[in-house]
Scaffold this motif. Sequence first.
Motif, PDB file in Angstrom:
ATOM      1  N   VAL A   4       4.698  -5.458  24.318  1.00 33.95           N
ATOM      2  CA  VAL A   4       4.546  -4.524  23.205  1.00 33.95           C
ATOM      3  C   VAL A   4       5.928  -4.218  22.642  1.00 33.95           C
ATOM      4  N   LYS A   5       6.012  -4.156  21.324  1.00 28.43           N
ATOM      5  CA  LYS A   5       7.282  -3.864  20.678  1.00 28.43           C
ATOM      6  C   LYS A   5       7.632  -2.394  20.894  1.00 28.43           C
ATOM      7  N   ARG A   6       8.919  -2.132  21.175  1.00 26.32           N
ATOM      8  CA  ARG A   6       9.338  -0.773  21.519  1.00 26.32           C
ATOM      9  C   ARG A   6       8.979   0.235  20.422  1.00 26.32           C
ATOM     10  N   GLY A   7       9.244  -0.131  19.169  1.00 23.45           N
ATOM     11  CA  GLY A   7       8.973   0.792  18.056  1.00 23.45           C
ATOM     12  C   GLY A   7       7.489   1.101  17.936  1.00 23.45           C
ATOM     13  N   THR A   8       6.659   0.102  18.196  1.00 23.87           N
ATOM     14  CA  THR A   8       5.205   0.281  18.114  1.00 23.87           C
ATOM     15  C   THR A   8       4.738   1.215  19.219  1.00 23.87           C
ATOM     16  N   LEU A   9       5.258   0.988  20.429  1.00 26.12           N
ATOM     17  CA  LEU A   9       4.858   1.840  21.551  1.00 26.12           C
ATOM     18  C   LEU A   9       5.291   3.282  21.293  1.00 26.12           C
ATOM     19  N   SER A 101       4.318   8.865  28.061  1.00 26.50           N
ATOM     20  CA  SER A 101       5.592   8.160  28.137  1.00 26.50           C
ATOM     21  C   SER A 101       5.290   6.717  28.535  1.00 26.50           C
ATOM     22  N   LEU A 102       6.312   5.872  28.510  1.00 25.37           N
ATOM     23  CA  LEU A 102       6.122   4.485  28.965  1.00 25.37           C
ATOM     24  C   LEU A 102       5.609   4.485  30.408  1.00 25.37           C
ATOM     25  N   GLU A 103       6.142   5.403  31.219  1.00 30.87           N
ATOM     26  CA  GLU A 103       5.775   5.455  32.639  1.00 30.87           C
ATOM     27  C   GLU A 103       4.324   5.875  32.839  1.00 30.87           C
ATOM     28  N   SER A 104       3.765   6.589  31.900  1.00 29.93           N
ATOM     29  CA  SER A 104       2.372   7.043  32.058  1.00 29.93           C
ATOM     30  C   SER A 104       1.410   6.164  31.263  1.00 29.93           C
ATOM     31  N   THR A 105       1.882   4.993  30.815  1.00 29.99           N
ATOM     32  CA  THR A 105       1.054   4.082  30.035  1.00 29.99           C
ATOM     33  C   THR A 105       0.741   2.846  30.868  1.00 29.99           C
ATOM     34  N   ARG A 106      -0.523   2.450  30.869  1.00 32.78           N
ATOM     35  CA  ARG A 106      -0.956   1.281  31.643  1.00 32.78           C
ATOM     36  C   ARG A 106      -1.685   0.304  30.728  1.00 32.78           C
ATOM     37  N   ALA A 107      -1.616  -0.992  31.100  1.00 32.83           N
ATOM     38  CA  ALA A 107      -2.310  -2.032  30.340  1.00 32.83           C
ATOM     39  C   ALA A 107      -3.392  -2.658  31.210  1.00 32.83           C
ATOM     40  N   TYR A 108      -4.525  -2.985  30.593  1.00 31.23           N
ATOM     41  CA  TYR A 108      -5.659  -3.572  31.316  1.00 31.23           C
ATOM     42  C   TYR A 108      -6.238  -4.729  30.517  1.00 31.23           C
ATOM     43  N   ASP A 109      -6.904  -5.640  31.210  1.00 32.46           N
ATOM     44  CA  ASP A 109      -7.655  -6.671  30.498  1.00 32.46           C
ATOM     45  C   ASP A 109      -9.069  -6.144  30.237  1.00 32.46           C
ATOM     46  N   ALA A 110      -9.909  -6.996  29.633  1.00 24.24           N
ATOM     47  CA  ALA A 110     -11.235  -6.545  29.224  1.00 24.24           C
ATOM     48  C   ALA A 110     -12.103  -6.137  30.411  1.00 24.24           C
ATOM     49  N   ALA A 111     -11.753  -6.631  31.618  1.00 23.94           N
ATOM     50  CA  ALA A 111     -12.533  -6.299  32.803  1.00 23.94           C
ATOM     51  C   ALA A 111     -11.989  -5.058  33.521  1.00 23.94           C
ATOM     52  N   GLY A 112     -10.880  -4.513  32.997  1.00 23.04           N
ATOM     53  CA  GLY A 112     -10.317  -3.324  33.612  1.00 23.04           C
ATOM     54  C   GLY A 112      -9.273  -3.604  34.670  1.00 23.04           C
ATOM     55  N   LYS A 113      -8.852  -4.866  34.776  1.00 25.69           N
ATOM     56  CA  LYS A 113      -7.812  -5.227  35.747  1.00 25.69           C
ATOM     57  C   LYS A 113      -6.455  -4.876  35.143  1.00 25.69           C
ATOM     58  N   GLU A 114      -5.609  -4.229  35.943  1.00 29.44           N
ATOM     59  CA  GLU A 114      -4.319  -3.800  35.411  1.00 29.44           C
ATOM     60  C   GLU A 114      -3.402  -4.986  35.161  1.00 29.44           C
ATOM     61  N   LEU A 115      -2.714  -4.963  34.017  1.00 27.13           N
ATOM     62  CA  LEU A 115      -1.773  -6.014  33.634  1.00 27.13           C
ATOM     63  C   LEU A 115      -0.378  -5.403  33.557  1.00 27.13           C
ATOM     64  N   GLU A 116       0.621  -6.248  33.775  1.00 28.10           N
ATOM     65  CA  GLU A 116       1.997  -5.776  33.665  1.00 28.10           C
ATOM     66  C   GLU A 116       2.324  -5.550  32.189  1.00 28.10           C
ATOM     67  N   LEU A 117       2.979  -4.450  31.908  1.00 31.33           N
ATOM     68  CA  LEU A 117       3.322  -4.101  30.534  1.00 31.33           C
ATOM     69  C   LEU A 117       4.820  -4.239  30.335  1.00 31.33           C
ATOM     70  N   GLU A 118       5.198  -5.078  29.380  1.00 29.21           N
ATOM     71  CA  GLU A 118       6.626  -5.264  29.110  1.00 29.21           C
ATOM     72  C   GLU A 118       6.948  -4.805  27.684  1.00 29.21           C
ATOM     73  N   VAL A 119       8.029  -4.041  27.564  1.00 30.38           N
ATOM     74  CA  VAL A 119       8.464  -3.561  26.254  1.00 30.38           C
ATOM     75  C   VAL A 119       9.548  -4.502  25.747  1.00 30.38           C
ATOM     76  N   VAL A 120       9.390  -4.985  24.533  1.00 25.73           N
ATOM     77  CA  VAL A 120      10.364  -5.904  23.953  1.00 25.73           C
ATOM     78  C   VAL A 120      10.951  -5.269  22.679  1.00 25.73           C
ATOM     79  N   GLU A 121      12.160  -5.725  22.328  1.00 23.28           N
ATOM     80  CA  GLU A 121      12.822  -5.179  21.116  1.00 23.28           C
ATOM     81  C   GLU A 121      12.336  -5.890  19.884  1.00 23.28           C
TER      82      GLU A 121
END
Length: 121
Positions: A4-9, A101-121
């Motif tokens: 996810v782009k930093r500005g968007t997040l 915050s970024l720390e309180s944000t989580r990413a999941y796939d359609a089945a609800g499995k947690e995915l790693e979230l990376e912030v990019v510039e």
Amino acid sequence: MVKVKRGTLKAILEAARNTYPREFIALLGSTKGRVLDEFIVLPSTFGESLSSIRADLLPYNAGSIGSVHSHPGPNARPSKADLAMFRAMGEIHLITAYPFSLESTRAYDAAGKELELEVVE
Ligand SMILES: [Zn+2]
């Protein structure tokens, strides 16, 4: 891995703070590769429980990849209603929990499995 782009997040987190204690929900999109760099707020859903949203009425189109919504509490885990919504609304879903915050944000796939979230510039 979700990028996810930093500005968007930042804009998403700000919208979640502004909407608190109501729920914020938006569709996520990407204009470049697989990096999430846009979101479309669904204002008509503010304050309503996600379970009441009818996925068939959402402006869901080929440009949206998934969704993001906020939890007014500190728990960022998807509820049963969230999982049903995930399946209907795309492949990548973010949940941002209080205090949004970024720390309180989580990413999941359609089945609800947690995915790693990376912030990019
Ligand atoms: Zn939820």
